[in-house]
Write an enzyme that holds these catalytic residues in place. Structure first.
Site, short mmCIF file in Angstrom:
data_model
loop_
_atom_site.label_atom_id
_atom_site.label_comp_id
_atom_site.label_asym_id
_atom_site.label_seq_id
_atom_site.Cartn_x
_atom_site.Cartn_y
_atom_site.Cartn_z
N ALA A 284 20.52 17.86 -36.33
CA ALA A 284 20.27 18.16 -37.74
C ALA A 284 18.87 17.69 -38.10
O ALA A 284 18.33 16.78 -37.45
CB ALA A 284 21.31 17.45 -38.59
N GLY B 6 23.72 17.57 -33.97
CA GLY B 6 24.23 18.85 -34.48
C GLY B 6 23.96 20.01 -33.54
O GLY B 6 24.70 21.00 -33.54
N GLU C 154 23.36 10.09 -32.88
CA GLU C 154 23.63 9.70 -34.27
C GLU C 154 23.82 8.20 -34.43
O GLU C 154 23.35 7.58 -35.38
CB GLU C 154 24.88 10.42 -34.81
CG GLU C 154 24.65 11.87 -35.17
CD GLU C 154 24.88 12.84 -34.03
OE1 GLU C 154 24.80 12.42 -32.86
OE2 GLU C 154 25.14 14.02 -34.30
#
Ligand code: CAA
Length: 258
Positions: free
Chosen positions: A66, A109, A132
């Protein structure tokens, strides 16, 4: 299809291509790109001439996750109300097979998007991972669920809790990807494989994909009921009659997708 900002699309023969296209940021996925990917998948699903969808990235990544810059300042309420990444769930509703071709990074992502593909090929320089944890967040678009279903809890924990990156060889060993190729051959080999699926009767392909995805979420008993329903349904198709007739007449079948 020319009205997209962050993806490039083209239809060649029976294949519909989607290329993530923000190479200057390693195809970091922003909210608009999520909408565009889903929109294009839905259009290909509707388009009768497209039999299989191929998903790739432009440049040295499939997608490095992301868009961190876009995410850095948002709060929990925005994430809850506006986060488009939950749309990844809709990818499972696409009826045509989606084949991912990963070169370079598939992180966060981007890895989650790759895990939504039905088959996954990778260049031998590909790297997968969920970084993450190193950013003070966690995967939010299916990473903890899809990776765990695919490789089991113990192995998934290792990658999810460390954020380490796994090589294409390791991903192949774990059954995350179907096959690796030299980077320069990745697209050609992916297309070659995809073509084999495109040549099959499309209703069978659709019913098989649907039933196989059920196996991920349902018990075997429930899944078997589903499989039998789809199996029976195919006997009402013209392609079933044609496929069996062609076999008996020792000729090539002429499938019409009906
Ligand atoms: N978001 C925004 N920009 C990104 C990005 C991301 N996820 N990943 C890379 N970029 C940008 C970099 O900022 C850089 O931009 P500038 O040239 O303007 O500085 C450009 O892409 C090239 O990246 P690097 O210079 O860092 O390239 P590198 O080869 O040295 O490193 C990398 C490559 C290891 C992939 C590194 O870029 C990296 O660690 N990226 C972030 C990966 C990450 O943490 N992804 C998870 C995001 S969170 C998420 O995805 C949540 C979710 O589940 C939905």
């Amino acid at each position: 299809m020319t009205d997209f900002e962050y993806i490039q699309t083209k239809v060649e023969g029976e294949l519909g291509f989607i290329e993530l296209n923000r190479p200057h940021v390693l195809n970091a996925i922003n909210q608009k790109m999520v909408i565009e990917i889903l929109d294009c998948l839905e259009r290909y699903d509707e388009e009768e001439s497209v039999k299989v969808i191929v998903l790739t990235g432009n440049g040295r990544a499939f997608a490095a996750g992301a868009d961190i810059e876009e995410m850095a300042t948002v709060g929990a309420v925005d994430i809850e109300l506006k986060n488009q990444f939950r749309s990844w769930d809709h990818i499972a509703e696409i009826k045509k097979p989606i084949i991912g071709a990963v070169q370079g990074f598939a992180l966060g992502g981007g890895f989650e998007l790759a895990l939504c593909c039905d088959l996954l090929f990778a260049a031998n320089n590909a790297e997968f991972g969920f970084p993450e944890v190193q950013l003070g967040i966690m995967p939010g678009a299916g990473g903890t669920q899809r990776l765990t279903k695919l490789i089991g809890k113990t192995r998934a924990m290792e990658w999810l809790l460390t954020g380490d990156r796994m090589s294409a060889t390791e991903a192949e060993r774990l059954g995350i990807i179907n096959q690796t190729f030299m980077p320069e051959l990745l697209l050609e080999e992916t297309v070659r494989f995809t073509q084999k699926i495109a040549e099959q009767p499309s209703l069978s392909v659709r019913m098989i994909k649907e039933a196989t995805l059920k196996a991920v979420d349902m018990s075997v008993a429930e899944g078997m009921k589903f499989e039998r329903k789809n199996f029976s349904l195919l006997f009402s198709s013209e392609d079933q009659k044609e496929g069996m007739q062609a076999f008996m007449e020792k000729r090539k079948p002429n499938y019409r997708g009906r």
